[in-house]
Design an enzyme around this catalytic site. Structure first.
Site, PDB file in Angstrom:
ATOM      1  N   GLU A   1      -9.637  -1.674   4.846  1.00  0.00           N
ATOM      2  CA  GLU A   1     -10.229  -1.197   6.089  1.00  0.00           C
ATOM      3  C   GLU A   1     -11.549  -1.911   6.406  1.00  0.00           C
ATOM      4  O   GLU A   1     -12.250  -2.368   5.496  1.00  0.00           O
ATOM      5  CB  GLU A   1     -10.496   0.310   5.975  1.00  0.00           C
ATOM      6  CG  GLU A   1      -9.229   1.153   6.052  1.00  0.00           C
ATOM      7  CD  GLU A   1      -8.757   1.358   7.488  1.00  0.00           C
ATOM      8  OE1 GLU A   1      -8.599   0.373   8.235  1.00  0.00           O
ATOM      9  OE2 GLU A   1      -8.531   2.520   7.850  1.00  0.00           O
TER      10      GLU A   1
ATOM     11  N   ASN B   1      -7.520  -2.739  14.370  1.00  0.00           N
ATOM     12  CA  ASN B   1      -8.925  -2.862  13.949  1.00  0.00           C
ATOM     13  C   ASN B   1      -9.117  -3.999  12.938  1.00  0.00           C
ATOM     14  O   ASN B   1     -10.172  -4.116  12.321  1.00  0.00           O
ATOM     15  CB  ASN B   1      -9.433  -1.544  13.358  1.00  0.00           C
ATOM     16  CG  ASN B   1      -8.703  -1.157  12.074  1.00  0.00           C
ATOM     17  OD1 ASN B   1      -7.758  -1.825  11.663  1.00  0.00           O
ATOM     18  ND2 ASN B   1      -9.142  -0.077  11.445  1.00  0.00           N
TER      19      ASN B   1
ATOM     20  N   HIS C   1      -7.409  -4.504  10.106  1.00  0.00           N
ATOM     21  CA  HIS C   1      -7.079  -4.272   8.697  1.00  0.00           C
ATOM     22  C   HIS C   1      -5.804  -5.017   8.319  1.00  0.00           C
ATOM     23  O   HIS C   1      -4.923  -5.251   9.153  1.00  0.00           O
ATOM     24  CB  HIS C   1      -7.004  -2.773   8.361  1.00  0.00           C
ATOM     25  CG  HIS C   1      -5.784  -2.044   8.814  1.00  0.00           C
ATOM     26  ND1 HIS C   1      -5.825  -0.968   9.672  1.00  0.00           N
ATOM     27  CD2 HIS C   1      -4.474  -2.205   8.510  1.00  0.00           C
ATOM     28  CE1 HIS C   1      -4.601  -0.516   9.872  1.00  0.00           C
ATOM     29  NE2 HIS C   1      -3.757  -1.253   9.180  1.00  0.00           N
TER      30      HIS C   1
ATOM     31  N   ASP D   1       0.821  -1.211   0.000  1.00  0.00           N
ATOM     32  CA  ASP D   1       0.000   0.000   0.000  1.00  0.00           C
ATOM     33  C   ASP D   1       0.854   1.259   0.000  1.00  0.00           C
ATOM     34  O   ASP D   1       2.064   1.211   0.226  1.00  0.00           O
ATOM     35  CB  ASP D   1      -0.961  -0.005   1.206  1.00  0.00           C
ATOM     36  CG  ASP D   1      -0.292  -0.445   2.505  1.00  0.00           C
ATOM     37  OD1 ASP D   1       0.940  -0.420   2.575  1.00  0.00           O
ATOM     38  OD2 ASP D   1      -1.013  -0.813   3.435  1.00  0.00           O
TER      39      ASP D   1
HETATM   40  C1  GLP Z   1      -0.402  -0.022   8.486  1.00  0.00           C
HETATM   41  C2  GLP Z   1      -0.155  -0.843   7.234  1.00  0.00           C
HETATM   42  C3  GLP Z   1      -0.343  -2.311   7.486  1.00  0.00           C
HETATM   43  C4  GLP Z   1       0.292  -2.693   8.798  1.00  0.00           C
HETATM   44  C5  GLP Z   1      -0.429  -1.996   9.920  1.00  0.00           C
HETATM   45  C6  GLP Z   1       0.099  -2.336  11.302  1.00  0.00           C
HETATM   46  O1  GLP Z   1      -1.641   0.509   8.497  1.00  0.00           O
HETATM   47  N1  GLP Z   1      -0.945  -0.417   6.137  1.00  0.00           N
HETATM   48  O2  GLP Z   1       0.223  -3.028   6.402  1.00  0.00           O
HETATM   49  O3  GLP Z   1       0.229  -4.078   8.972  1.00  0.00           O
HETATM   50  O4  GLP Z   1      -0.309  -0.616   9.736  1.00  0.00           O
HETATM   51  O5  GLP Z   1       1.131  -1.476  11.675  1.00  0.00           O
HETATM   52  P1  GLP Z   1       2.162  -1.763  12.838  1.00  0.00           P
HETATM   53  O6  GLP Z   1       3.012  -2.885  12.371  1.00  0.00           O
HETATM   54  O7  GLP Z   1       2.943  -0.481  12.955  1.00  0.00           O
HETATM   55  O8  GLP Z   1       1.372  -2.081  14.047  1.00  0.00           O
END
Ligand code: GLP
Length: 251
Positions: free
Chosen positions: A148, A141, A143, A72
């Protein structure tokens, strides 16, 4: 007793999981030097990338024929913006290993027409033969990538409006100022994730426990996008005891 649809592995620590994950990636590259690898950003994979750089420096992995697709990118940010996911990947992995620049793929957040950019990316991924190995994190959440929660989800790559919770998750890329986080992103869709041949999802810390439980034990619902991974058949969920604490005991 019902078996879980997802294989869960509990690690003694986040670092142990990260070094096992890096070793798994290095092995996969040794077995198939032209591996197509799906990569996440966020805090979770940082130690994996650090380990992969260390393995590369020791001559234990050669990325020269590997292809990567990131999950993304923030809408509106050009690749060279220091807060972009592309810049994150440059800082933490790409600059330090011998990936060929023409085999690194990213959604372009600054593309003039977001829908067309998403179609371009899906075609590029399909032409590469899809993902051999996909590393994933998970948002609190539920995702995955930036798919989302909502009443429905989209199969193809798409533009996603980011929830406040998700913007909070990535605020560290924007000086911890949630208001600076773009309100939308471009993301791979669920179809690309479900078609990956193997998936390793990493989740650490207590703030991921509810999402992990919903993903592994809950009904398949777009309200918890990661729950769709139950349909995949080759997903391993690697957690520490805190993220896995909702799974104690059988279902
Ligand atoms: C972001 C990314 C995801 C990732 C998520 C969790 O939103 N788009 O790909 O898995 O956050 O982030 P973190 O690893 O910092 O908890």
């Amino acid at each position: 007793m019902l078996a879980d649809a997802l294989n869960v592995r509990v690690f003694a620590s986040e670092l142990e999981a990260a070094s096992s994950c890096a070793a798994l990636v290095a092995n996969a590259v040794r077995e198939k030097p032209s591996l197509v690898l799906g990569l996440p950003t966020g805090r979770t994979p940082l130690n994996v990338y650090r380990e992969l750089v260390a393995l590369y420096q020791k001559g234990r992995v050669d990325f020269s024929r590997v292809t990567t697709f990131n999950l993304d990118e923030f809408l509106g940010l050009p690749p060279d913006d220091p807060s972009s996911m592309r810049a994150y990947m440059e800082r933490h992995l790409f600059q330090h290993v011998n990936l060929a620049s023409e085999r690194i793929h990213f959604l372009d957040g600054s593309a003039e027409r977001a829908e067309r950019e998403c179609v371009r990316y899906d075609i590029q991924l399909a032409s590469a033969g899809g993902l051999d190995l996909l590393l994933l994190g998970i948002g609190p959440n539920g995702h995955v990538a930036f798919i989302e929660p909502g009443e429905s989800l989209q199969a193809a790559s798409h533009r996603a409006r980011l929830s406040r919770e998700s913007r909070q998750t990535v605020a560290s890329l924007f000086g911890d100022d949630v208001w600076k986080v773009p309100p939308a992103a471009l993301t791979l869709g669920m179809s690309a994730l479900l078609q990956a041949r193997r998936v390793i999802l990493l989740a650490f810390g207590v703030n991921k426990a509810a999402a992990v439980t919903a993903m592994v034990r809950g009904p398949i619902t777009p309200l918890w996008p990661a729950s769709f991974l139950q349909l995949h058949g080759n997903v391993e969920v690697w957690v520490d005891s805190e993220a896995g604490r909702g799974l104690d005991g059988s279902r």
